[in-house]
Design a protein around this motif. Structure first.
Motif, mmCIF file in Angstrom:
data_model
loop_
_atom_site.group_PDB
_atom_site.id
_atom_site.type_symbol
_atom_site.label_atom_id
_atom_site.label_comp_id
_atom_site.label_asym_id
_atom_site.label_seq_id
_atom_site.Cartn_x
_atom_site.Cartn_y
_atom_site.Cartn_z
ATOM 1 N N ASN A 55 0.799 -6.737 -8.138
ATOM 2 C CA ASN A 55 2.105 -6.615 -7.186
ATOM 3 C C ASN A 55 3.338 -7.196 -7.609
ATOM 4 O O ASN A 55 3.333 -7.947 -8.647
ATOM 5 N N PRO A 56 4.371 -6.710 -6.979
ATOM 6 C CA PRO A 56 5.534 -7.457 -7.459
ATOM 7 C C PRO A 56 5.603 -8.804 -7.013
ATOM 8 O O PRO A 56 4.895 -9.453 -5.968
ATOM 9 N N GLN A 57 6.571 -9.419 -7.644
ATOM 10 C CA GLN A 57 6.642 -11.131 -7.453
ATOM 11 C C GLN A 57 7.229 -11.291 -5.845
ATOM 12 O O GLN A 57 7.940 -10.518 -5.328
ATOM 13 N N ASN A 58 6.858 -12.396 -5.527
ATOM 14 C CA ASN A 58 7.094 -12.928 -4.088
ATOM 15 C C ASN A 58 6.570 -12.435 -2.819
ATOM 16 O O ASN A 58 6.924 -12.546 -1.756
ATOM 17 N N PHE A 59 5.668 -11.312 -3.051
ATOM 18 C CA PHE A 59 4.852 -10.701 -1.857
ATOM 19 C C PHE A 59 3.312 -11.268 -2.024
ATOM 20 O O PHE A 59 2.601 -11.470 -3.164
ATOM 21 N N TYR A 60 2.675 -11.454 -0.733
ATOM 22 C CA TYR A 60 1.364 -11.545 -0.569
ATOM 23 C C TYR A 60 0.755 -10.297 -0.730
ATOM 24 O O TYR A 60 1.431 -9.088 0.033
ATOM 25 N N SER A 61 -0.581 -9.850 -1.215
ATOM 26 C CA SER A 61 -1.234 -8.913 -1.026
ATOM 27 C C SER A 61 -1.236 -8.433 0.308
ATOM 28 O O SER A 61 -1.373 -7.107 0.823
ATOM 29 N N ARG A 62 -1.556 -9.220 1.432
ATOM 30 C CA ARG A 62 -1.877 -8.650 2.619
ATOM 31 C C ARG A 62 -0.474 -8.253 3.385
ATOM 32 O O ARG A 62 -0.649 -7.542 4.477
ATOM 33 N N CYS A 63 0.832 -8.429 2.806
ATOM 34 C CA CYS A 63 1.879 -8.037 3.374
ATOM 35 C C CYS A 63 2.371 -6.758 2.789
ATOM 36 O O CYS A 63 3.347 -6.259 3.241
ATOM 37 N N LEU A 64 1.587 -5.883 1.977
ATOM 38 C CA LEU A 64 1.917 -4.858 1.202
ATOM 39 C C LEU A 64 0.728 -3.544 1.536
ATOM 40 O O LEU A 64 -0.298 -3.849 1.795
ATOM 41 N N SER A 65 1.301 -2.316 1.767
ATOM 42 C CA SER A 65 0.464 -1.175 1.728
ATOM 43 C C SER A 65 0.979 -0.436 0.367
ATOM 44 O O SER A 65 2.240 -0.572 -0.233
ATOM 45 N N TYR A 66 0.253 0.627 0.224
ATOM 46 C CA TYR A 66 0.139 1.236 -1.324
ATOM 47 C C TYR A 66 0.052 2.666 -1.028
ATOM 48 O O TYR A 66 -0.792 3.163 -0.153
#
Length: 401
Positions: free
Chosen positions: A246-257
């Protein structure tokens, strides 16, 4: 005499009880005094006032306030109220005093105080002022010039947020077609409520000829992540496993793909929306530290498959979920068909077809002769017969004539 006296006493008690059960109407308080308004930072507007004069000593004063059209009502004991608002339009606050937090209670006469937009021609102010927070690292704002402005106008952008001690000027001004923009560093502060605040932005010209334009950008929206980085592609039991970082500065739970798979042979273009990226195989889960895994079912391993991924923020952590990142760099797995085989096939097939046509034409010609033999010429036949007899007669010896 005792009975009438008792009746009179009972009647007096009832009157006292009845009188005690009737609530006295709430007393309306005097209006507040010295209501004033001021602007802090770029877009922080603060109204302050003094308690009313001659208020009841038994009243615990509360203050009822709301903005124009009775929006954002509030009842609180403080003698001030602040709000972040873009100063592009006239903003008014009405304040009254009362003795409780009950909205049904009639407050005092409401006192109003307004703040007007900055001076200048509204048609000269910039339009479509929008800002995007890129990868929680820097913010980029862009706008279009106003209608009544010179093409060579030099713009300046100022910004402020809660982590700054003062208002700063953006230095990185750029132009992209008709749009003008500026970008400045804005790094996420960990372990704080930084993202619950906003960035205040103002754009004006250096000469002061255009009307300033304001915007407030909540840090829980307008966030665009960087594209992810694909780390590994592998096949397992007919399924394609995709691992990325994932890109830096982000938690996985805060992203959709979104995972895009292109198959070269079938010429398919499949996109899989992934809310929770997780593989069912523990071998792939722990293979690469800090990576995300997703399984794509039913992928042909003997063909070339090209994979790309993009991400966006979700509403679990942010208010905005519309801004997708750019697509990641593509990675391929599988074998691509040898183009030499197809080229050779394309060259050989026409040769075989031409040869087959020639053989077929020759065969059809002989077959036509067999099926439809030529009709003999009767004149030629008689000529040959009588011609032979004449030759025989002319060739006899004179002895036999």
């Amino acid at each position: 005499m005792e009975r009438p006296a008792r009746l009179c006493g009972l009647w007096a008690l009832l009157l006292c009880a009845g009188g005690g059960g009737v609530a006295a109407p709430a007393e309306t308080q005097p209006p507040v005094t010295n209501l004033s308004v001021s602007v802090e930072n770029l877009c922080t507007v603060t109204w302050t006032w003094n308690p009313p004069e001659g208020a009841s000593p038994n009243c615990s004063l509360k203050y009822f306030s709301h903005f124009g059209n009775k929006q954002d009502k509030k009842i609180a004991p403080e003698t001030y109220r602040s709000k972040e608002v873009p100063l592009n339009e006239r903003i008014c606050l009405q304040v009254g005093s009362q003795c409780s937090t009950n909205e049904s209670e009639k407050p005092s006469i409401l006192v109003e105080k307004c703040i007007s937009p900055p001076e200048g021609d509204p048609e000269s102010a910039v339009t479509e002022l929008q800002c995007i927070w890129y990868n929680l690292s820097y913010m980029k704002c862009a706008w279009l010039p106003g209608r009544n402005t010179n093409p060579d106008t030099n713009y300046t952008l100022y910004y402020w947020h809660s982590s700054l001690g003062k208002i700063l000027q953006c230095e990185d001004i750029y132009r992209e077609g008709q749009h003008i923009g500026c970008s400045f560093a804005l790094t996420k502060v960990k372990d704080s409520s930084f993202e619950q605040h906003s960035v205040q932005v103002m754009v004006k010209d250096n000469a002061g000829k255009i009307r300033p334009s304001f915007n407030i950008v909540p840090l829980t929206s307008h966030v665009k992540p960087d594209p992810p980085h694909i780390k590994n592609l592998s096949f397992q039991n007919g399924d394609l496993y995709v691992q990325w970082k994932n890109p830096q500065n982000f938690y996985s739970r805060c992203l959709s793909y979104e995972v895009e798979v292109n198959n070269s042979q079938a010429e398919t273009h499949d996109i899989f929306y992934v809310e929770e990226a997780k593989c069912q195989n523990s071998e792939f889960e722990g293979n690469l530290e800090g990576t995300i895994c997703f399984m794509v079912p039913g992928v042909l391993p003997d063909t070339l498959n090209t994979v790309r991924i993009r991400v966006k923020t979700n509403k679990l952590c942010y208010e905005d979920d519309k801004l997708w990142s750019n697509w990641s760099q593509a990675m391929s797995i599988g074998q691509k068909a040898n183009p030499t085989f197809y080229i050779t096939t394309l060259l050989i097939i026409p040769i075989f077809v031409a040869a087959a046509i020639i053989v077929l034409l020759l065969y059809l010609k002989r077959l036509k002769i067999i099926i439809f033999p030529p009709i003999p010429d009767p004149g030629k036949i008689f000529k040959e017969m009588f011609g032979d007899q004449n030759d025989d007669t002319l060739g006899l010896s004179p002895l036999y004539r």
